[in-house]
Enzyme design. Structure first.
Site, short mmCIF file in Angstrom:
data_model
loop_
_atom_site.label_atom_id
_atom_site.label_comp_id
_atom_site.label_asym_id
_atom_site.label_seq_id
_atom_site.Cartn_x
_atom_site.Cartn_y
_atom_site.Cartn_z
N HIS A 117 32.83 -17.78 -24.99
CA HIS A 117 31.88 -17.87 -24.89
C HIS A 117 31.32 -18.13 -22.96
O HIS A 117 30.51 -18.18 -22.84
CB HIS A 117 30.70 -18.74 -25.67
CG HIS A 117 29.17 -18.14 -25.86
ND1 HIS A 117 27.82 -18.33 -25.91
CD2 HIS A 117 29.49 -16.56 -26.34
CE1 HIS A 117 26.77 -17.28 -25.98
NE2 HIS A 117 27.72 -16.14 -25.79
N LYS A 119 31.50 -19.23 -19.39
CA LYS A 119 31.61 -17.91 -18.14
C LYS A 119 31.78 -18.73 -16.52
O LYS A 119 30.90 -19.67 -16.73
CB LYS A 119 30.40 -17.23 -18.69
CG LYS A 119 30.24 -16.41 -19.28
CD LYS A 119 28.98 -15.76 -19.90
CE LYS A 119 28.94 -14.47 -20.92
NZ LYS A 119 28.84 -15.23 -22.47
N HIS A 341 18.92 -13.21 -20.20
CA HIS A 341 21.04 -13.90 -20.70
C HIS A 341 20.90 -15.37 -21.14
O HIS A 341 22.09 -15.41 -21.44
CB HIS A 341 21.81 -12.69 -20.58
CG HIS A 341 22.98 -12.18 -21.04
ND1 HIS A 341 24.03 -12.89 -21.02
CD2 HIS A 341 23.10 -12.22 -22.76
CE1 HIS A 341 25.25 -13.36 -21.79
NE2 HIS A 341 24.58 -12.50 -22.84
N LYS A 343 20.91 -19.33 -20.87
CA LYS A 343 20.54 -20.22 -21.13
C LYS A 343 20.41 -21.11 -21.27
O LYS A 343 21.26 -21.52 -20.19
CB LYS A 343 21.71 -19.87 -22.33
CG LYS A 343 22.39 -19.15 -23.21
CD LYS A 343 22.88 -18.49 -22.40
CE LYS A 343 23.21 -17.60 -23.57
NZ LYS A 343 24.05 -16.01 -23.15
C1 LIG Z 1 28.57 -12.81 -31.30
N1 LIG Z 1 29.09 -13.08 -29.68
C2 LIG Z 1 27.76 -13.00 -28.73
C3 LIG Z 1 26.36 -13.88 -29.28
C4 LIG Z 1 25.52 -14.12 -27.84
C5 LIG Z 1 26.16 -14.16 -27.15
C6 LIG Z 1 24.56 -14.09 -25.68
O1 LIG Z 1 25.15 -14.93 -24.39
O2 LIG Z 1 24.01 -14.25 -25.92
C7 LIG Z 1 27.17 -13.36 -26.40
C8 LIG Z 1 27.57 -13.12 -24.99
O3 LIG Z 1 27.06 -12.16 -24.47
O4 LIG Z 1 28.81 -14.06 -24.27
C9 LIG Z 1 28.53 -12.97 -27.82
#
Ligand SMILES: CNc1ccc(C(=O)O)c(C(=O)O)c1
Length: 448
Positions: A117, A119, A341, A343
């Protein structure tokens, strides 16, 4: 070399917090000037001569990504760090195969249901190394009409001695990267070691997959947050804050158990509420997650809901969660319709929300997979995913608290105090049809 008298670019103008939101296509431009930046602007030639870069992320559109680099940088070496899920691996390989300058590095996901996840960008310039930690996938949709959070480091100059930050950022970042055990990252481990991180004033809060125990127990996830708050929030007479409110804001929610006490308040809130001293009080926890109406009326319409993957299976098992939920509202940043998007997590000094005790921007949603769950009588923390974020504490900025009426005040992304769900409000659930009211584009949502 003469010191610049006035910062000329958006990144220098974002001093001292260096916390920006993504620009939004379709809102008045002045709301894209202050503390807001596009991916093209992050990668712009104005920051210096790029030598090579690395991009850590979950979703990639390689054509889109290359287009965001200035023409003269598109052939520079680029390392793509992604989750090693079987199908995804193939698509990444296919996307990158036409480009010899691109190397790929699969992140091991040894625990089921984990995701890569994180970034993050490493940008190596002739003048030094810049780290960017953010919340946006490397696809057009994530950078066009959403609210994304971005921390951009100074360009850290090369050094012969081991210049660390007051927050141990270099050591924590190296510990995080070591967990990939990937030879493709060795160049970057060496590069990070050779740069002076003394100008970095944020703490690194990351997660890596594993069952962390013993000396590693407090290195990742919500126990790293707990430990960092305990060590660095040295507020005088901090007992006055024992009941001050805490906010969690996110774009997805995992399975949290049959009641609040299963994980949310007993384990996660215990970490969020940590001050230099511990307390038995249970501060109010306010959670911000978009309503169906937030999504329907957003700039993207129901399509925004594709990036809010809270599913019915989890939602129906935890209806108790709705009592904690608050709407997405960001009028002061002109982003109430730019679906979140980003957090973030923060603690205020009281329910007037005029002063903030700490602020965290991260990739981590409200889930045990991201933050970890204690096992074996609280002796190990099981985390499924890679996550990364940065924590702001006032002391690092020579302040007692982040006072919002101050100038420059901490650029909080949403309106405070948060607005509670009304009885008519429902949390957005991605795998439910919404066909009674059309969205801002005149469309309905029917996932079946
Ligand atoms: C199962 N995969 C994801 C679930 C949630 C998110 C989020 O950031 O809300 C992301 C993403 O966008 O990296 C991937």
């Amino acid at each position: 070399v003469s010191k610049r008298l006035t910062p000329v670019n958006k990144i220098d103008q974002s001093e001292p917090y260096r916390f920006l939101l993504s620009t939004v296509h379709g809102i008045q431009d002045n709301y894209n000037q202050q503390n807001a930046i596009s991916l093209k602007e992050i990668l712009s030639v104005e920051h210096g001569q790029l030598i090579r870069s690395a991009q850590f992320n979950y979703m990639f559109d390689i054509e889109f990504l290359l287009e965001q680099y200035p023409l003269e940088f598109r052939l520079k070496p680029l390392l793509i760090v992604h989750g090693d899920s079987r199908h995804d691996n193939q698509s990444i390989k296919n996307q990158c195969s036409p480009y010899p300058q691109i190397e790929i590095c699969p992140a091991r996901l040894d625990i089921p249901f984990g995701t890569h996840h994180t970034k993050m960008m490493f940008l190596l310039y002739e003048t030094g190394l810049r780290i960017v930690i953010h919340t946006a996938n490397l696809i057009l949709q994530d950078w066009r009409q959403k609210t994304q959070g971005i921390w951009i480091s100074p360009i850290c100059p090369k050094t012969n001695d081991d210049r660390e930050s007051k927050t141990n950022f270099k050591k924590d970042l190296l510990e995080y990267i070591e967990r990939y055990r990937a030879r493709q990252l060795q160049f970057w481990q060496k590069t990070i070691n050779e740069h002076d991180f003394s100008s970095i004033n944020v703490h690194l809060i990351s997660s890596t997959p594993g069952r962390h125990t013993g000396p590693d127990l407090n290195k990742f996830g919500h126990l790293k947050l707990r430990q960092t708050l305990k060590n660095y929030l040295n507020l005088d007479k901090d007992e006055q804050y024992n009941s001050s409110p805490i906010i969690g804001q996110f774009s997805s929610i995992g399975s949290l158990g049959p009641n609040a006490n299963s994980w949310l308040t007993k384990e996660f809130l215990t970490s969020l509420k940590q001050l230099s001293s511990s307390s038995l009080e249970s501060p109010e926890l306010k959670l911000i997650y978009p309503t169906v109406e937030n999504v329907r009326t957003s700039l993207e319409g129901y399509m925004a809901g594709g990036s809010l993957p809270y599913n019915m299976q989890n939602a129906m098992r935890q209806t108790w969660l709705v009592n904690y939920l608050h709407r997405w509202k960001a009028d002061h940043r002109h982003r109430s319709q730019a679906s979140p998007h980003i957090k973030t997590y923060l603690r205020a000094t009281n329910d007037q929300f005029k002063d903030i005790l700490w602020f965290l921007v991260t990739s981590a949603n409200l889930s045990k997979a991201a933050w970890g769950v204690l096992e074996k009588n609280n002796t190990q923390l099981m985390i499924r995913s890679y996550e990364i974020g940065v924590l702001y504490t006032p002391k690092q900025f020579s302040k007692a608290t982040f006072s919002l009426p101050d100038s420059p005040s901490f650029p909080i992304p949403y309106d405070l105090p948060p607005v509670k769900y009304q009885t008519s409000d429902k949390p957005w659930i991605v795998d439910v049809a919404y066909k009674d009211k059309p969205d801002s584009h005149g469309n309905m949502w029917d996932p079946s």
